[in-house]
Design a protein around this motif. Structure first.
Motif, PDB file in Angstrom:
ATOM      1  N   VAL A   3       0.873  -1.177   0.000  1.00  0.00           N
ATOM      2  CA  VAL A   3       0.000   0.000   0.000  1.00  0.00           C
ATOM      3  C   VAL A   3       0.906   1.222   0.000  1.00  0.00           C
ATOM      4  CG1 VAL A   3      -1.697   1.328   1.322  1.00  0.00           C
ATOM      5  CG2 VAL A   3      -1.900  -1.162   1.188  1.00  0.00           C
ATOM      6  N   ARG A   4       0.655   2.140  -0.916  1.00  0.00           N
ATOM      7  CA  ARG A   4       1.464   3.365  -0.982  1.00  0.00           C
ATOM      8  C   ARG A   4       0.602   4.514  -1.502  1.00  0.00           C
ATOM      9  NH1 ARG A   4       1.756   4.210  -6.236  1.00  0.00           N
ATOM     10  NH2 ARG A   4       2.522   2.676  -7.719  1.00  0.00           N
ATOM     11  N   ALA A   5       1.193   5.730  -1.450  1.00  0.00           N
ATOM     12  CA  ALA A   5       0.480   6.898  -1.982  1.00  0.00           C
ATOM     13  C   ALA A   5       0.310   6.749  -3.493  1.00  0.00           C
ATOM     14  CB  ALA A   5       1.271   8.165  -1.661  1.00  0.00           C
ATOM     15  N   VAL A   6      -0.796   7.242  -3.993  1.00  0.00           N
ATOM     16  CA  VAL A   6      -1.072   7.162  -5.427  1.00  0.00           C
ATOM     17  C   VAL A   6      -0.016   7.941  -6.218  1.00  0.00           C
ATOM     18  CG1 VAL A   6      -2.539   9.249  -5.523  1.00  0.00           C
ATOM     19  CG2 VAL A   6      -2.981   7.353  -7.100  1.00  0.00           C
ATOM     20  N   ARG A   7       0.216   7.510  -7.448  1.00  0.00           N
ATOM     21  CA  ARG A   7       1.061   8.253  -8.398  1.00  0.00           C
ATOM     22  C   ARG A   7       0.225   8.501  -9.647  1.00  0.00           C
ATOM     23  NH1 ARG A   7       6.003   3.996  -7.700  1.00  0.00           N
ATOM     24  NH2 ARG A   7       6.491   4.535  -5.534  1.00  0.00           N
ATOM     25  N   ALA A  51      -3.509   0.097  -3.329  1.00  0.00           N
ATOM     26  CA  ALA A  51      -2.957  -1.212  -2.978  1.00  0.00           C
ATOM     27  C   ALA A  51      -2.499  -1.855  -4.273  1.00  0.00           C
ATOM     28  CB  ALA A  51      -4.025  -2.079  -2.317  1.00  0.00           C
ATOM     29  N   LEU A  52      -1.275  -2.350  -4.279  1.00  0.00           N
ATOM     30  CA  LEU A  52      -0.730  -2.982  -5.480  1.00  0.00           C
ATOM     31  C   LEU A  52      -0.573  -4.471  -5.248  1.00  0.00           C
ATOM     32  CD1 LEU A  52       1.963  -0.276  -5.914  1.00  0.00           C
ATOM     33  CD2 LEU A  52       0.187  -0.693  -7.589  1.00  0.00           C
ATOM     34  N   ALA A  53      -1.060  -5.248  -6.204  1.00  0.00           N
ATOM     35  CA  ALA A  53      -0.890  -6.700  -6.146  1.00  0.00           C
ATOM     36  C   ALA A  53      -0.427  -7.143  -7.528  1.00  0.00           C
ATOM     37  CB  ALA A  53      -2.203  -7.380  -5.773  1.00  0.00           C
ATOM     38  N   ALA A  58      -4.889  -2.773  -7.277  1.00  0.00           N
ATOM     39  CA  ALA A  58      -5.979  -3.701  -6.974  1.00  0.00           C
ATOM     40  C   ALA A  58      -7.065  -3.030  -6.137  1.00  0.00           C
ATOM     41  CB  ALA A  58      -5.435  -4.916  -6.237  1.00  0.00           C
ATOM     42  N   GLY A  59      -6.772  -1.823  -5.653  1.00  0.00           N
ATOM     43  CA  GLY A  59      -7.768  -1.112  -4.856  1.00  0.00           C
ATOM     44  C   GLY A  59      -7.230   0.239  -4.449  1.00  0.00           C
ATOM     45  N   PHE A  60      -8.128   1.087  -3.985  1.00  0.00           N
ATOM     46  CA  PHE A  60      -7.700   2.417  -3.545  1.00  0.00           C
ATOM     47  C   PHE A  60      -8.595   2.907  -2.423  1.00  0.00           C
ATOM     48  CE2 PHE A  60     -10.734   3.050  -6.971  1.00  0.00           C
ATOM     49  CZ  PHE A  60     -11.594   3.986  -6.435  1.00  0.00           C
ATOM     50  N   LEU A  61      -8.095   3.889  -1.722  1.00  0.00           N
ATOM     51  CA  LEU A  61      -8.843   4.498  -0.617  1.00  0.00           C
ATOM     52  C   LEU A  61      -8.501   5.988  -0.563  1.00  0.00           C
ATOM     53  CD1 LEU A  61      -9.144   3.324   3.038  1.00  0.00           C
ATOM     54  CD2 LEU A  61      -8.082   5.515   2.542  1.00  0.00           C
ATOM     55  N   ILE A  62      -9.485   6.802  -0.255  1.00  0.00           N
ATOM     56  CA  ILE A  62      -9.245   8.234  -0.072  1.00  0.00           C
ATOM     57  C   ILE A  62      -9.821   8.650   1.276  1.00  0.00           C
ATOM     58  CG2 ILE A  62      -9.566  10.546  -1.051  1.00  0.00           C
ATOM     59  CD1 ILE A  62     -10.201   9.076  -3.707  1.00  0.00           C
ATOM     60  N   GLY A  63      -9.021   9.389   2.015  1.00  0.00           N
ATOM     61  CA  GLY A  63      -9.491   9.845   3.321  1.00  0.00           C
ATOM     62  C   GLY A  63      -8.795  11.119   3.722  1.00  0.00           C
TER      63      GLY A  63
END
Ligand SMILES: CC(C)(COP(=O)(O)OP(=O)(O)OC[C@H]1O[C@@H](n2cnc3c(N)ncnc32)[C@H](O)[C@@H]1OP(=O)(O)O)[C@@H](O)C(=O)NCCC(=O)NCCS
Length: 155
Positions: A3-7, A51-53, A58-63
């Motif tokens: 899991v890392r910050a989006v690019r 999230a990278l798989a 494979a998924g994302f989250l914003i908060g």
């Protein structure tokens, strides 16, 4: 899985996952979200995580943290979470929420909130599994009908 910050290079995959989940491709919207929560978000307590798989998103989250709004002390909000339908029930949503929770704790925030549609039992099951429960607040809304005085004035 990581899991890392989006690019910026992740955006097409984020847009594709969102389109698969919601049925609507919103390219302009995601560009705006990226500008607000992806780049330029340092120090502003905003997170746009992926999230990278297998090298793919494979998924994302914003908060984000909202300070003193709705009469509440600083509080974390998760306002978007989506996992690729082909990658679900493998712990990705849990990892994304856990990464946000860790970041929130580091900033001193002790509460996490979200809003969900009453009939979205999938997302409700997910959030319940993460320990979230009904909050002591209620959302309110109303339809904004056409302004009759403006219409009369225009005639
Ligand atoms: C909700 C969502 C994020 C869950 O992601 P996920 O990676 O599959 O979740 P996890 O694998 O971490 O599951 C964690 C827990 O959630 C619950 N859960 C997940 N999928 C579920 C399902 N299909 N049915 C019931 N409970 C489910 C389970 O309790 C699960 O724990 P378990 O694996 O021990 O049973 C994903 O299903 C999704 O993106 N759904 C669409 C979200 C959406 O509508 N977004 C728009 C509004 S923001």
């Amino acid at each position: 899985m990581t899991v890392r910050a989006v690019r910026r290079a992740d955006l097409d995959e984020v847009i594709a996952i969102d389109a698969a989940v919601t049925g609507i491709e919103k390219r302009n919207y995601w560009q705006r979200v990226y500008r607000r929560y992806g780049i330029g978000s340092k120090g502003e307590q905003r997170w746009f995580l992926v999230a990278l798989a297998g090298g793919k998103v494979a998924g994302f989250l914003i908060g984000e943290v909202r300070d003193w709004e709705f009469g509440s002390p600083p509080c974390g909000w998760v306002f978007a979470i989506d996992v690729d339908p082909h990658a679900r029930q493998a712990g990705i949503g849990t990892r994304l929420l856990s990464a946000l929770s860790t970041s929130l704790r580091r900033t001193g925030v002790r509460q996490l909130r979200t809003l969900l549609a009453r009939d979205n039992t999938l997302i409700l099951s997910f959030f319940r599994s993460q320990g979230m429960m009904a909050a002591p607040m209620i959302p309110l809304e109303m339809d904004l009908l056409p302004d009759s005085s403006a219409t009369e004035g225009a005639q």
